[in-house]
Write a protein that holds these residues in place. Structure first.
Motif, PDB file in Angstrom:
ATOM      1  N   UNK A   1      31.806  61.287  39.650  1.00 28.65           N
ATOM      2  CA  UNK A   1      30.837  60.238  39.947  1.00 28.65           C
ATOM      3  C   UNK A   1      30.284  60.438  41.354  1.00 28.65           C
ATOM      4  N   UNK A   2      28.973  60.305  41.498  1.00 27.83           N
ATOM      5  CA  UNK A   2      28.377  60.479  42.822  1.00 27.83           C
ATOM      6  C   UNK A   2      27.132  59.617  42.959  1.00 27.83           C
ATOM      7  N   UNK A   3      26.566  59.613  44.143  1.00 26.68           N
ATOM      8  CA  UNK A   3      25.418  58.777  44.465  1.00 26.68           C
ATOM      9  C   UNK A   3      24.081  59.457  44.190  1.00 26.68           C
ATOM     10  N   UNK A   4      24.106  60.729  43.830  1.00 28.64           N
ATOM     11  CA  UNK A   4      22.876  61.482  43.678  1.00 28.64           C
ATOM     12  C   UNK A   4      22.282  61.387  42.275  1.00 28.64           C
ATOM     13  N   UNK A   5      23.140  61.410  41.251  1.00 25.92           N
ATOM     14  CA  UNK A   5      22.628  61.379  39.880  1.00 25.92           C
ATOM     15  C   UNK A   5      23.676  60.717  38.980  1.00 25.92           C
ATOM     16  N   UNK A   6      23.227  60.117  37.882  1.00 31.51           N
ATOM     17  CA  UNK A   6      24.172  59.430  36.986  1.00 31.51           C
ATOM     18  C   UNK A   6      24.998  60.421  36.180  1.00 31.51           C
ATOM     19  N   UNK A   7      26.200  60.024  35.847  1.00 35.27           N
ATOM     20  CA  UNK A   7      27.084  60.827  35.002  1.00 35.27           C
ATOM     21  C   UNK A   7      26.996  60.312  33.574  1.00 35.27           C
ATOM     22  N   UNK A   8      26.637  61.189  32.655  1.00 28.05           N
ATOM     23  CA  UNK A   8      26.477  60.790  31.262  1.00 28.05           C
ATOM     24  C   UNK A   8      27.818  60.843  30.537  1.00 28.05           C
ATOM     25  N   UNK A   9      28.138  59.754  29.866  1.00 31.44           N
ATOM     26  CA  UNK A   9      29.377  59.674  29.092  1.00 31.44           C
ATOM     27  C   UNK A   9      29.029  59.243  27.676  1.00 31.44           C
ATOM     28  N   UNK A  10      29.331  60.082  26.709  1.00 31.64           N
ATOM     29  CA  UNK A  10      28.980  59.791  25.328  1.00 31.64           C
ATOM     30  C   UNK A  10      30.136  59.080  24.620  1.00 31.64           C
ATOM     31  N   UNK A  11      29.793  58.036  23.936  1.00 34.16           N
ATOM     32  CA  UNK A  11      30.782  57.305  23.158  1.00 34.16           C
ATOM     33  C   UNK A  11      30.047  56.574  22.043  1.00 34.16           C
ATOM     34  N   UNK A  12      30.770  56.222  21.011  1.00 37.27           N
ATOM     35  CA  UNK A  12      30.179  55.520  19.875  1.00 37.27           C
ATOM     36  C   UNK A  12      31.106  54.396  19.454  1.00 37.27           C
ATOM     37  N   UNK A  13      30.549  53.219  19.372  1.00 36.48           N
ATOM     38  CA  UNK A  13      31.352  52.076  18.949  1.00 36.48           C
ATOM     39  C   UNK A  13      31.832  52.301  17.524  1.00 36.48           C
ATOM     40  N   UNK A  14      33.125  52.141  17.274  1.00 36.19           N
ATOM     41  CA  UNK A  14      33.633  52.351  15.909  1.00 36.19           C
ATOM     42  C   UNK A  14      33.078  51.312  14.950  1.00 36.19           C
ATOM     43  N   UNK A  15      32.816  51.745  13.725  1.00 37.76           N
ATOM     44  CA  UNK A  15      32.330  50.815  12.710  1.00 37.76           C
ATOM     45  C   UNK A  15      33.480  49.936  12.224  1.00 37.76           C
ATOM     46  N   UNK A  16      33.319  48.646  12.413  1.00 33.82           N
ATOM     47  CA  UNK A  16      34.346  47.735  11.941  1.00 33.82           C
ATOM     48  C   UNK A  16      34.152  47.478  10.451  1.00 33.82           C
ATOM     49  N   UNK A  17      35.248  47.468   9.726  1.00 37.69           N
ATOM     50  CA  UNK A  17      35.194  47.215   8.292  1.00 37.69           C
ATOM     51  C   UNK A  17      35.859  45.884   7.975  1.00 37.69           C
ATOM     52  N   UNK A  18      35.194  45.130   7.160  1.00 37.52           N
ATOM     53  CA  UNK A  18      35.625  43.770   6.836  1.00 37.52           C
ATOM     54  C   UNK A  18      37.036  43.783   6.259  1.00 37.52           C
ATOM     55  N   UNK A  19      37.834  42.826   6.724  1.00 36.92           N
ATOM     56  CA  UNK A  19      39.210  42.727   6.275  1.00 36.92           C
ATOM     57  C   UNK A  19      39.474  41.349   5.683  1.00 36.92           C
ATOM     58  N   UNK A  20      40.602  41.245   5.014  1.00 30.34           N
ATOM     59  CA  UNK A  20      41.044  39.956   4.473  1.00 30.34           C
ATOM     60  C   UNK A  20      41.169  38.945   5.616  1.00 30.34           C
ATOM     61  N   UNK A  21      40.753  37.712   5.348  1.00 28.08           N
ATOM     62  CA  UNK A  21      40.774  36.587   6.304  1.00 28.08           C
ATOM     63  C   UNK A  21      39.623  36.608   7.299  1.00 28.08           C
ATOM     64  N   UNK A  22      38.769  37.633   7.261  1.00 29.42           N
ATOM     65  CA  UNK A  22      37.557  37.582   8.077  1.00 29.42           C
ATOM     66  C   UNK A  22      36.652  36.470   7.554  1.00 29.42           C
ATOM     67  N   UNK A  23      35.742  36.021   8.419  1.00 36.48           N
ATOM     68  CA  UNK A  23      34.774  34.994   8.028  1.00 36.48           C
ATOM     69  C   UNK A  23      33.369  35.539   8.243  1.00 36.48           C
ATOM     70  N   UNK A  24      32.566  35.500   7.189  1.00 40.83           N
ATOM     71  CA  UNK A  24      31.190  35.983   7.247  1.00 40.83           C
ATOM     72  C   UNK A  24      30.221  34.811   7.159  1.00 40.83           C
ATOM     73  N   UNK A  25      29.186  34.865   7.971  1.00 46.06           N
ATOM     74  CA  UNK A  25      28.105  33.885   7.887  1.00 46.06           C
ATOM     75  C   UNK A  25      26.958  34.532   7.114  1.00 46.06           C
ATOM     76  N   UNK A  26      26.528  33.906   6.034  1.00 51.19           N
ATOM     77  CA  UNK A  26      25.463  34.457   5.190  1.00 51.19           C
ATOM     78  C   UNK A  26      24.264  33.521   5.212  1.00 51.19           C
ATOM     79  N   UNK A  27      23.145  34.057   5.623  1.00 47.99           N
ATOM     80  CA  UNK A  27      21.904  33.280   5.704  1.00 47.99           C
ATOM     81  C   UNK A  27      20.910  33.849   4.695  1.00 47.99           C
ATOM     82  N   UNK A  28      20.521  33.039   3.724  1.00 50.95           N
ATOM     83  CA  UNK A  28      19.568  33.456   2.691  1.00 50.95           C
ATOM     84  C   UNK A  28      18.262  32.699   2.893  1.00 50.95           C
TER      85      UNK A  28
END
Length: 264
Positions: A37-64
């Motif tokens: 890390x430095x003051x001259x240029x940004x440091x690129x860090x690649x990451x990807x948010x994991x896809x969450x998969x619906x589980x038992x006891x989750x609550x979904x809001x459905x708008x139709x």
């Protein structure tokens, strides 16, 4: 004279121990350290948010939605209860669709729809397909309203927090909890995550910038962060009773010294 020197030395030793117990270095306190890390240029860090998969006891809001609100009302529960301009979180849970033990949600007229194991986007596509069988020109929106995380231990505001934007990383969670106190360990923060087989626990080093590349940088619903006391805090806690003993010995030495002087 020798007794006075002994008392002085004992006091200096105790004072030095107290100072050592309260010492912290910058390296122990700073998050995401990286020599690149430095003051001259940004440091690129690649990451990807994991896809969450619906589980038992989750609550979904459905708008139709469609042009006919009367027909739409047959499929949708109320989308929220406003309190002082904000949606009441408890009402979101009560008005949402809970995933039962079989992985299904039960939608009026449509019936049961299996959403367990799907991402929220996949669940939305599936519900849209089912609603299209009964409504024309309907628009379906599905959101996970049971995205809750807990932050415990050496933080300023421990407790659970609801996430409304669909994602949160570890630093955001700590911000919600008022950050780690000066007595909290930053190199061994426990992340407890629920899985289909039970729970998994991993230790995270918040000082390491490589954490941003980790799959654990982004949190998932029902994650728990536990910040342990730092080693320095444990030493300090152990020194407290020792300090009482030293204080008592110092006082006793002073009394002995005064008594000897009086009797001479």
């Amino acid at each position: 004279m020798k007794k006075r020197n002994f008392t002085l030395r004992l006091g200096l030793i105790l004072f030095a121990l107290v100072l050592l117990a309260g010492c912290y270095s910058k390296k122990e306190l700073v998050y995401l350290q990286d020599s690149e890390f430095n003051k001259e240029y940004p440091t690129s860090i690649k990451n990807r948010r994991p896809d969450y998969r619906v589980q038992v006891n989750d609550v979904l809001q459905i708008d139709v939605r469609n042009p006919d609100p009367t027909t739409t009302a047959l499929f949708s529960k109320s989308s929220g209860n406003m309190v002082n301009g904000n949606v009441n979180p408890a009402y979101l849970y009560l008005s949402g669709y809970s995933v039962d033990d079989g992985g299904f949600i039960s939608i009026p007229i449509v019936g049961k729809v299996k959403v367990d194991g799907l991402t929220v986007n996949e669940a939305e596509t599936l519900v849209q397909t089912e609603i299209d069988k009964y409504l024309n020109n309907a628009s379906v929106e599905v959101k996970l309203v049971s995205f809750k995380i807990s932050v415990l231990g050496e933080v300023n505001n421990p407790g659970y927090h609801l996430i409304y934007n669909g994602q949160a990383n570890i630093l955001e969670a700590l911000a919600m909890a008022g950050d780690i106190t000066q007595f909290g360990s930053r190199d061994e923060v426990k992340l407890i995550r629920q899985t289909n087989d039970g729970s998994e626990v991993i230790l995270l080093d918040l000082r390491d910038a490589g954490l941003m590349n980790s799959k654990y940088f982004f949190l998932l619903p029902n994650d728990v962060l536990y910040v342990e006391p730092s080693k320095e805090q444990v030493k300090r806690a152990n020194l407290e009773p020792l300090g009482v003993v030293f204080s008592a010995l110092t006082t006793l030495a002073l009394f002995i010294n005064a008594y000897v002087n009086l009797t001479q």
